[in-house]
Design an enzyme around this catalytic site. Sequence first.
Site, mmCIF file in Angstrom:
data_model
loop_
_atom_site.group_PDB
_atom_site.id
_atom_site.type_symbol
_atom_site.label_atom_id
_atom_site.label_comp_id
_atom_site.label_asym_id
_atom_site.label_seq_id
_atom_site.Cartn_x
_atom_site.Cartn_y
_atom_site.Cartn_z
ATOM 1 C CG HIS A 169 -1.804 1.094 1.447
ATOM 2 N ND1 HIS A 169 -3.128 1.059 1.048
ATOM 3 C CD2 HIS A 169 -1.630 2.310 2.012
ATOM 4 C CE1 HIS A 169 -3.718 2.193 1.361
ATOM 5 N NE2 HIS A 169 -2.829 2.980 1.943
ATOM 6 C CG ASP B 246 -0.421 5.968 2.715
ATOM 7 O OD1 ASP B 246 -1.493 5.613 2.187
ATOM 8 O OD2 ASP B 246 -0.118 5.696 3.892
ATOM 9 N N GLY C 230 -2.056 12.106 6.859
ATOM 10 C CA GLY C 230 -0.906 13.009 6.895
ATOM 11 C C GLY C 230 0.259 12.520 7.735
ATOM 12 N N GLY D 54 1.361 6.687 12.834
ATOM 13 C CA GLY D 54 1.420 6.545 14.283
ATOM 14 C C GLY D 54 0.273 7.179 15.049
ATOM 15 C CG ASP E 158 -4.899 3.578 5.318
ATOM 16 O OD1 ASP E 158 -4.002 3.384 6.163
ATOM 17 O OD2 ASP E 158 -4.691 4.098 4.205
ATOM 18 N N GLY E 159 -5.187 3.206 8.923
ATOM 19 C CA GLY E 159 -4.782 4.155 9.959
ATOM 20 C C GLY E 159 -5.006 3.627 11.364
ATOM 21 N N GLY E 160 -4.029 3.844 12.205
ATOM 22 C CA GLY E 160 -4.195 3.518 13.628
ATOM 23 C C GLY E 160 -4.155 2.036 13.956
HETATM 24 ZN ZN ZN Z 1 -3.132 4.745 3.004
#
Ligand code: ZN
Length: 200
Positions: free
Chosen positions: A17, A19, A123, A126, A156-158
């Site tokens: 993936h 970004d 952005g 973490g 996505d994220g965390g």
């Molecule tokens: Zn992503």
Amino acid sequence: MGDELGRLESAGADFVHIDVMDGCFCPQLTVGPPVIAALRTKLRKDVHLMIEDPLDKVGAYVDAGADMLTFHVEATRHPHRVLQALGSAVSRGIALNPGTPVEVVEPLLDDVELVLVLAVNPGWGGQRFAPNTQRRLAAVRDLIDRSGRSVMLGVDGGVTRENVGSIAAMGVDVIVAGSAVFDGGDAAANLKSLRAGVAK
Ligand code: ZN
């Protein structure tokens, strides 16, 4: 980067993936089409565009070898046109920031293969998994089920090695992990640990 990709291939990653941040849609800058094209890997390239006005730009990412291309509904007035522009060239995804009502995906479900729900504001790596994500995932799943189409649901994220099991239990098809894999230690071992957490 090539060494790390090779290790993730052998550790059983499904995708890499990537970004893409443009310094406008979100504050950071990352990579663009030349770097994506230069990544030599057997893994499918799952490209997550966090860029303004993707309509005129998506073609360059298709040409760079994206297998899956996801853009943000907040980044364009014309998400349906972006999907039309992509056509069948790639698997198409739409992404939603934590503050965007999930209903925006409903008119687009005939033309996507993935809905990616962000559990953090884009952005930075973490960040903590936003608590409203579970409710948002359930609401998107409901919209997908009602569409009658086979659309993947991603988050996505965390994601951490500690919470990945509870996230998998939220009924997602795709889990994106960044800093839980690349923490400065052994990325392949971290990935295996995440996969074990999902399987529980
Ligand atoms: Zn992503």
